[in-house]
Design a protein around this motif. Structure first.
Motif, PDB file in Angstrom:
ATOM      1  N   GLN A   1      -7.148   2.645   3.198  1.00  0.00           N
ATOM      2  CA  GLN A   1      -6.389   1.967   4.227  1.00  0.00           C
ATOM      3  C   GLN A   1      -7.127   2.204   5.554  1.00  0.00           C
ATOM      4  OE1 GLN A   1      -2.027   2.482   4.063  1.00  0.00           O
ATOM      5  NE2 GLN A   1      -2.340   3.640   2.171  1.00  0.00           N
TER       6      GLN A   1
ATOM      7  N   GLU B   1      -6.990   5.038  -1.938  1.00  0.00           N
ATOM      8  CA  GLU B   1      -5.889   4.225  -1.423  1.00  0.00           C
ATOM      9  C   GLU B   1      -4.853   5.044  -0.654  1.00  0.00           C
ATOM     10  OE1 GLU B   1      -4.941   5.292  -5.738  1.00  0.00           O
ATOM     11  OE2 GLU B   1      -6.705   4.651  -4.586  1.00  0.00           O
TER      12      GLU B   1
ATOM     13  N   HIS C   1      -7.810   1.202   9.974  1.00  0.00           N
ATOM     14  CA  HIS C   1      -7.370   0.687  11.267  1.00  0.00           C
ATOM     15  C   HIS C   1      -8.580   0.618  12.180  1.00  0.00           C
ATOM     16  CE1 HIS C   1      -4.933  -0.003  14.853  1.00  0.00           C
ATOM     17  NE2 HIS C   1      -5.681   0.907  15.454  1.00  0.00           N
TER      18      HIS C   1
ATOM     19  N   LYS D   1       2.187   5.047   0.911  1.00  0.00           N
ATOM     20  CA  LYS D   1       2.176   5.820   2.155  1.00  0.00           C
ATOM     21  C   LYS D   1       0.968   6.743   2.143  1.00  0.00           C
ATOM     22  CE  LYS D   1       5.033   8.933   4.952  1.00  0.00           C
ATOM     23  NZ  LYS D   1       6.349   9.607   5.072  1.00  0.00           N
ATOM     24  N   PRO D   2       0.175   6.759   3.216  1.00  0.00           N
ATOM     25  CA  PRO D   2      -1.025   7.605   3.237  1.00  0.00           C
ATOM     26  C   PRO D   2      -0.685   9.085   3.046  1.00  0.00           C
ATOM     27  CG  PRO D   2      -1.077   6.018   5.030  1.00  0.00           C
ATOM     28  CD  PRO D   2       0.302   5.947   4.439  1.00  0.00           C
TER      29      PRO D   2
ATOM     30  N   GLU E   1       3.942   2.388  11.723  1.00  0.00           N
ATOM     31  CA  GLU E   1       4.165   1.356  10.702  1.00  0.00           C
ATOM     32  C   GLU E   1       3.927   1.875   9.291  1.00  0.00           C
ATOM     33  OE1 GLU E   1       1.579  -1.746  11.995  1.00  0.00           O
ATOM     34  OE2 GLU E   1       2.878  -2.302  13.697  1.00  0.00           O
ATOM     35  N   THR E   2       3.044   2.840   9.141  1.00  0.00           N
ATOM     36  CA  THR E   2       2.807   3.421   7.819  1.00  0.00           C
ATOM     37  C   THR E   2       3.805   4.523   7.473  1.00  0.00           C
ATOM     38  OG1 THR E   2       1.175   4.923   8.800  1.00  0.00           O
ATOM     39  CG2 THR E   2       0.333   2.913   7.790  1.00  0.00           C
TER      40      THR E   2
ATOM     41  N   MET F   1       0.837  -1.199   0.000  1.00  0.00           N
ATOM     42  CA  MET F   1       0.000   0.000   0.000  1.00  0.00           C
ATOM     43  C   MET F   1       0.875   1.253   0.000  1.00  0.00           C
ATOM     44  SD  MET F   1      -3.148  -1.044   0.020  1.00  0.00           S
ATOM     45  CE  MET F   1      -4.183   0.253   0.659  1.00  0.00           C
TER      46      MET F   1
ATOM     47  N   LEU G   1      -5.906   6.970   5.176  1.00  0.00           N
ATOM     48  CA  LEU G   1      -5.809   6.038   6.297  1.00  0.00           C
ATOM     49  C   LEU G   1      -6.860   6.438   7.321  1.00  0.00           C
ATOM     50  CD1 LEU G   1      -4.514   3.774   7.977  1.00  0.00           C
ATOM     51  CD2 LEU G   1      -2.832   5.454   8.785  1.00  0.00           C
TER      52      LEU G   1
ATOM     53  N   ALA H   1       0.119   1.819  14.413  1.00  0.00           N
ATOM     54  CA  ALA H   1      -0.257   1.819  13.001  1.00  0.00           C
ATOM     55  C   ALA H   1       0.298   3.044  12.280  1.00  0.00           C
ATOM     56  CB  ALA H   1      -1.782   1.775  12.869  1.00  0.00           C
ATOM     57  N   LEU H   2       0.284   4.188  12.944  1.00  0.00           N
ATOM     58  CA  LEU H   2       0.803   5.408  12.327  1.00  0.00           C
ATOM     59  C   LEU H   2       2.319   5.338  12.149  1.00  0.00           C
ATOM     60  CD1 LEU H   2      -1.429   7.960  14.257  1.00  0.00           C
ATOM     61  CD2 LEU H   2      -1.565   7.399  11.811  1.00  0.00           C
TER      62      LEU H   2
END
Length: 208
Positions: free
Chosen positions: A181, A160, A183, A3-4, A197-198, A1, A163, A194-195
């Motif tokens: 994306q 996409e 959570h 990056k947001p 990890e992205t 995916m 997030l 999660a923030l």
């Protein structure tokens, strides 16, 4: 995916606790609360408010329709800020860390017009979003696809590249179906991870 490019926050139970049952248990007792909630669909009443119906009138009409519970139903209006509390400090810190890092942050929340006005005064951080998509103003609500489509069209961010954090699985599923994306929020620590990890925040920025 990818990056947001923008982060979307739900508000209730992500930034502010929303626990009407807990409040009623404390005020009238669990037995009375269970009896009332079994007889009156108060969450359906609240859904009407979230779709833009007048907060006061909707609650008072419901109270008139159920005179045996009228006093307690009116508490939904009079005690609303007690049900929508407290703030979740780590989540608020994550909102601010994202903004400090230059990441656009949006709100996407089922919220009434009048109740959101109350919340803004009580919780000034609700004014810190770059964009806010509030169901009562839009007359659209999650998990209906139209409110997600409206956010996409207005923000110009590709699905996409969004997030989204929400505490309800049905709202998450609707976003995921559009390619967002997502959570599923169960607490600020998991959201912070999660923030990181992205790639949007460092451990230190996320308070980890």
């Amino acid at each position: 995916m990818p990056k947001p490019q923008a982060v979307v926050f739900d508000i209730g139970n992500v930034l502010i606790e929303w626990q009407p049952e807990r409040h009623y248990d404390a005020i009238v007792g669990e037995a009375r609360r269970k009896e009332m909630f079994a007889a009156v669909d108060l969450h359906a009443m609240n859904d009407r408010v979230d779709l833009g119906e007048n907060f006061h009138d909707t609650v008072m009409d419901c109270a008139k329709a159920y005179p045996e519970f009228a006093e307690d139903i009116r508490r939904w209006h009079d005690d609303w800020l007690h049900m929508a509390s407290p703030a979740i400090p780590h989540s608020v810190a994550l909102l601010r860390a994202l903004r400090k890092a230059g990441v656009p942050v949006f709100a996407l929340s089922n919220f009434g017009v009048e109740t959101f006005a109350l919340a803004e005064v009580e919780y000034p951080f609700l004014q810190e979003f770059d964009r806010r998509y509030i169901s009562g103003h839009m007359r659209l609500a999650k998990p209906g696809p139209e409110i997600y489509a409206a956010l996409e069209a207005d923000s110009g961010v590709a699905p996409e590249a969004l997030l989204f954090a929400d505490d309800r699985a049905d709202n998450i599923a609707a976003a995921k179906a559009r390619g967002w994306q997502t959570h599923l929020f169960t607490g600020p620590q998991g959201w912070a991870r999660a923030l990181v990890e992205t790639g949007l925040l460092t451990d230190a920025e996320a308070g980890l």
